[in-house]
Design a protein around this motif. Structure first.
Motif, mmCIF file in Angstrom:
data_model
loop_
_atom_site.group_PDB
_atom_site.id
_atom_site.type_symbol
_atom_site.label_atom_id
_atom_site.label_comp_id
_atom_site.label_asym_id
_atom_site.label_seq_id
_atom_site.Cartn_x
_atom_site.Cartn_y
_atom_site.Cartn_z
ATOM 1 N N VAL A 1 0.824 -1.215 0.000
ATOM 2 C CA VAL A 1 0.000 0.000 0.000
ATOM 3 C C VAL A 1 0.855 1.261 0.000
ATOM 4 O O VAL A 1 0.363 2.345 -0.328
ATOM 5 N N MET A 2 2.131 1.119 0.357
ATOM 6 C CA MET A 2 3.045 2.251 0.298
ATOM 7 C C MET A 2 3.938 2.218 -0.941
ATOM 8 O O MET A 2 4.612 3.194 -1.249
ATOM 9 N N GLN A 3 3.933 1.086 -1.636
ATOM 10 C CA GLN A 3 4.782 0.955 -2.827
ATOM 11 C C GLN A 3 4.055 1.393 -4.101
ATOM 12 O O GLN A 3 4.610 2.104 -4.926
ATOM 13 N N ASN A 4 2.819 0.885 -4.254
ATOM 14 C CA ASN A 4 2.015 1.224 -5.443
ATOM 15 C C ASN A 4 2.739 0.873 -6.741
ATOM 16 O O ASN A 4 2.751 1.642 -7.701
ATOM 17 N N PHE A 5 3.313 -0.321 -6.773
ATOM 18 C CA PHE A 5 4.045 -0.767 -7.952
ATOM 19 C C PHE A 5 3.072 -1.241 -9.043
ATOM 20 O O PHE A 5 1.914 -1.580 -8.749
ATOM 21 N N PRO A 6 3.516 -1.280 -10.285
ATOM 22 C CA PRO A 6 2.688 -1.833 -11.359
ATOM 23 C C PRO A 6 2.200 -3.241 -11.013
ATOM 24 O O PRO A 6 2.937 -4.027 -10.394
ATOM 25 N N ALA B 1 1.783 -4.747 8.701
ATOM 26 C CA ALA B 1 1.988 -4.731 7.247
ATOM 27 C C ALA B 1 3.273 -5.481 6.903
ATOM 28 O O ALA B 1 4.370 -4.906 6.959
ATOM 29 N N PRO B 2 3.179 -6.762 6.563
ATOM 30 C CA PRO B 2 4.388 -7.521 6.238
ATOM 31 C C PRO B 2 5.025 -7.057 4.925
ATOM 32 O O PRO B 2 4.346 -6.590 4.007
ATOM 33 N N GLY B 3 6.338 -7.223 4.871
ATOM 34 C CA GLY B 3 7.028 -7.184 3.593
ATOM 35 C C GLY B 3 6.909 -8.551 2.937
ATOM 36 O O GLY B 3 6.072 -9.373 3.328
ATOM 37 N N TRP B 4 7.738 -8.797 1.929
ATOM 38 C CA TRP B 4 7.729 -10.094 1.252
ATOM 39 C C TRP B 4 8.346 -11.112 2.209
ATOM 40 O O TRP B 4 9.549 -11.096 2.473
ATOM 41 N N THR B 5 7.510 -11.992 2.742
ATOM 42 C CA THR B 5 7.854 -12.790 3.912
ATOM 43 C C THR B 5 8.234 -14.220 3.551
ATOM 44 O O THR B 5 7.593 -14.858 2.708
ATOM 45 N N ILE B 6 9.258 -14.717 4.223
ATOM 46 C CA ILE B 6 9.658 -16.112 4.071
ATOM 47 C C ILE B 6 8.648 -16.993 4.817
ATOM 48 O O ILE B 6 8.373 -16.785 5.999
ATOM 49 N N SER B 7 8.114 -17.977 4.116
ATOM 50 C CA SER B 7 7.089 -18.857 4.666
ATOM 51 C C SER B 7 7.560 -20.305 4.633
ATOM 52 O O SER B 7 8.662 -20.622 4.161
ATOM 53 N N GLU B 8 6.711 -21.189 5.125
ATOM 54 C CA GLU B 8 7.025 -22.613 5.082
ATOM 55 C C GLU B 8 7.241 -23.083 3.642
ATOM 56 O O GLU B 8 8.091 -23.942 3.385
ATOM 57 N N ARG B 9 6.476 -22.529 2.717
ATOM 58 C CA ARG B 9 6.640 -22.899 1.311
ATOM 59 C C ARG B 9 8.045 -22.559 0.817
ATOM 60 O O ARG B 9 8.686 -23.348 0.111
ATOM 61 N N ASP B 10 8.537 -21.373 1.196
ATOM 62 C CA ASP B 10 9.885 -20.988 0.787
ATOM 63 C C ASP B 10 10.931 -21.948 1.339
ATOM 64 O O ASP B 10 11.889 -22.319 0.652
ATOM 65 N N ALA C 1 -2.704 2.207 14.568
ATOM 66 C CA ALA C 1 -1.370 2.160 13.969
ATOM 67 C C ALA C 1 -1.328 1.246 12.744
ATOM 68 O O ALA C 1 -1.996 0.215 12.691
ATOM 69 N N TYR C 2 -0.512 1.658 11.779
ATOM 70 C CA TYR C 2 -0.126 0.837 10.623
ATOM 71 C C TYR C 2 1.359 0.571 10.807
ATOM 72 O O TYR C 2 2.171 1.495 10.734
ATOM 73 N N ILE C 3 1.702 -0.672 11.115
ATOM 74 C CA ILE C 3 3.072 -1.002 11.498
ATOM 75 C C ILE C 3 3.705 -1.911 10.447
ATOM 76 O O ILE C 3 3.395 -3.110 10.382
ATOM 77 N N PRO C 4 4.602 -1.368 9.617
ATOM 78 C CA PRO C 4 5.304 -2.240 8.673
ATOM 79 C C PRO C 4 6.270 -3.168 9.413
ATOM 80 O O PRO C 4 6.984 -2.740 10.317
ATOM 81 N N VAL C 5 6.261 -4.427 9.016
ATOM 82 C CA VAL C 5 7.269 -5.379 9.486
ATOM 83 C C VAL C 5 7.973 -5.826 8.212
ATOM 84 O O VAL C 5 7.715 -6.902 7.667
ATOM 85 N N SER C 6 8.844 -4.946 7.735
ATOM 86 C CA SER C 6 9.411 -5.093 6.390
ATOM 87 C C SER C 6 10.899 -4.793 6.344
ATOM 88 O O SER C 6 11.444 -4.561 5.269
ATOM 89 N N GLY C 7 11.546 -4.784 7.491
ATOM 90 C CA GLY C 7 12.969 -4.508 7.519
ATOM 91 C C GLY C 7 13.335 -3.105 7.073
ATOM 92 O O GLY C 7 14.461 -2.849 6.671
ATOM 93 N N GLY C 8 12.346 -2.188 7.131
ATOM 94 C CA GLY C 8 12.580 -0.824 6.702
ATOM 95 C C GLY C 8 12.349 -0.594 5.224
ATOM 96 O O GLY C 8 12.618 0.498 4.708
ATOM 97 N N ASN C 9 11.825 -1.612 4.519
ATOM 98 C CA ASN C 9 11.607 -1.457 3.077
ATOM 99 C C ASN C 9 10.600 -0.357 2.773
ATOM 100 O O ASN C 9 10.705 0.313 1.744
ATOM 101 N N VAL C 10 9.601 -0.193 3.651
ATOM 102 C CA VAL C 10 8.720 0.978 3.584
ATOM 103 C C VAL C 10 8.723 1.641 4.944
ATOM 104 O O VAL C 10 8.823 0.975 5.974
ATOM 105 N N MET C 11 8.649 2.967 4.940
ATOM 106 C CA MET C 11 8.708 3.739 6.177
ATOM 107 C C MET C 11 7.638 4.823 6.161
ATOM 108 O O MET C 11 7.759 5.783 5.398
ATOM 109 N N PRO C 12 6.562 4.662 6.953
ATOM 110 C CA PRO C 12 5.556 5.731 7.030
ATOM 111 C C PRO C 12 6.201 7.026 7.499
ATOM 112 O O PRO C 12 7.062 7.012 8.376
ATOM 113 N N SER C 13 5.787 8.137 6.888
ATOM 114 C CA SER C 13 6.373 9.431 7.256
ATOM 115 C C SER C 13 5.454 10.203 8.187
ATOM 116 O O SER C 13 4.275 9.876 8.334
ATOM 117 N N ILE C 14 5.995 11.215 8.825
ATOM 118 C CA ILE C 14 5.195 12.076 9.698
ATOM 119 C C ILE C 14 5.051 13.452 9.054
ATOM 120 O O ILE C 14 5.804 13.794 8.141
#
Length: 253
Positions: free
Chosen positions: A148-153, A187-196, A240-253
Motif C-alpha cells: 500500500v506504500m509501494q504502489n508498484f505496477p 503490514a508484512p514485507g515479502w515474507t519467508i514462509s514454510e513454502r519458501d 497504527a499501521y506497522i510495517p514489518v518489512s525490515g525498513g523497506n517501507v517507512m511511514p512518514s510524519i
C-alpha cells in the motif's frame, strides 16, 4: 516481561494459510485459545487444530465465507458456544487472484479485494466488537501489506482493497477506543514462509537490496508483531499501521 494471553480467545481468519498457521501457533504458545478459520482447506485446519491442542490450548476449527455477513455471524455463534466470546480478532484472510496491469485486470478482481479486505473487516467488527465493548477489552489486528506504500505496477486491485481496509481500521479505532479496544494493522514485507523453506526460495537478491536490513522477514517475525499487539504490552497503541518489512517501507510524519 512476557506475552501472556492466558484466558483470551483469538480468532484468526485465513488460519490455514502460510502466515495464518504461524500466527495461530504463536498466539496459542502465548496461552490463547484459538478459533481456526478456514474456507476450503479442512484437512489443513484439522492438522493445525491437533497441533495447537498439543500445546494445551483449547481450539476449534470454523468454516466461513469471510465475504458473507451471515456466514461470519454463524462462525461467531459457533465460537461463542464452544470457546466463549472472542477477545482478539486477527483479520488475515484475503482472496487470491492473478496480478496484472490496471488495463488488463478484470473488474471482478477489484470486487474480490473489496469484499475480502474491506467488507470482511466491517463484518468482523459488527460481529465481534459488541462483546468486546461489553467487557471493556478487545483487539482487532488486521494484516495489511507494504504494497500500500509501494504502489508498484500490477498491484492495483490488492492495494485498493488494503487501502480501503486501512480506512475502516482507522475509523474503527476512533469509534471503539473508549471501550479499551485497540485496532491496529501489521503490514508484512515479502515474507519467508514454510513454502519458501520447502522450495529453498528464501533468498531474493533483487528484493533484498532495497531492504535496509538486507534480507526478507520471516513468518515468525510477523506473528511476533501480532502477538505483541494482542497483549497488554500494547495496551496504549491503537490506530497504527506497522510495517514489518525490515525498513523497506517507512511511514512518514
Amino acid at each position: 516481561m512476557i506475552i501472556d494471553l492466558t484466558n483470551k480467545t483469538a480468532l484468526i481468519t485465513g488460519a490455514t494459510g502460510q502466515l495464518g498457521r504461524v500466527m495461530a501457533r504463536t498466539l496459542a504458545k502465548c496461552g490463547a485459545n484459538i478459533a481456526i478459520h478456514y474456507n476450503s482447506n479442512q484437512t489443513q485446519a484439522l492438522e493445525l487444530e491437533a497441533e495447537i491442542q498439543a500445546y494445551g490450548s483449547r481450539t476449534i476449527i470454523v468454516k466461513a465465507d469471510i465475504t458473507s455477513y451471515d456466514s461470519i455471524i454463524a462462525m461467531k455463534n459457533k465460537i461463542n458456544e464452544e470457546l466463549g466470546a472472542v477477545d482478539i480478532v486477527v483479520a488475515n484472510a484475503v482472496i487470491q487472484y492473478q496480478w496484472t496491469s490496471i488495463l488488463e485486470q478484470a473488474p471482478e478482481d477489484y470486487e474480490s479485494q473489496f469484499d475480502s479486505c474491506v467488507m470482511q473487516n466491517v463484518y468482523l467488527a459488527k460481529a465481534f466488537a459488541p462483546a468486546m465493548i461489553d467487557q471493556k477489552w478487545g483487539r482487532f489486528i488486521g494484516i495489511n501489506t507494504e504494497c500500500v506504500m509501494q504502489n508498484f505496477p500490477t498491484q492495483s486491485a490488492y492495494v485498493a482493497g488494503k487501502r480501503g481496509m486501512d480506512g475502516v481500521y482507522r475509523v474503527l479505532a476512533k469509534e471503539i477506543g473508549e471501550h479499551q479496544i485497540t485496532v491496529n494493522q501489521v503490514a508484512p514485507g515479502w515474507t519467508i514462509s514454510e513454502r519458501d523453506r520447502t522450495e529453498h526460495t528464501e533468498e531474493n537478491a533483487s528484493y533484498e537490496k532495497s531492504v535496509p536490513l538486507k534480507r526478507r522477514g520471516t513468518d515468525q517475525e510477523i506473528a511476533n508483531a501480532v502477538a505483541f499487539l494482542a497483549s497488554e504490552l500494547a495496551s496504549f497503541i491503537t490506530g497504527a499501521y506497522i510495517p514489518v518489512s525490515g525498513g523497506n517501507v517507512m511511514p512518514s510524519i
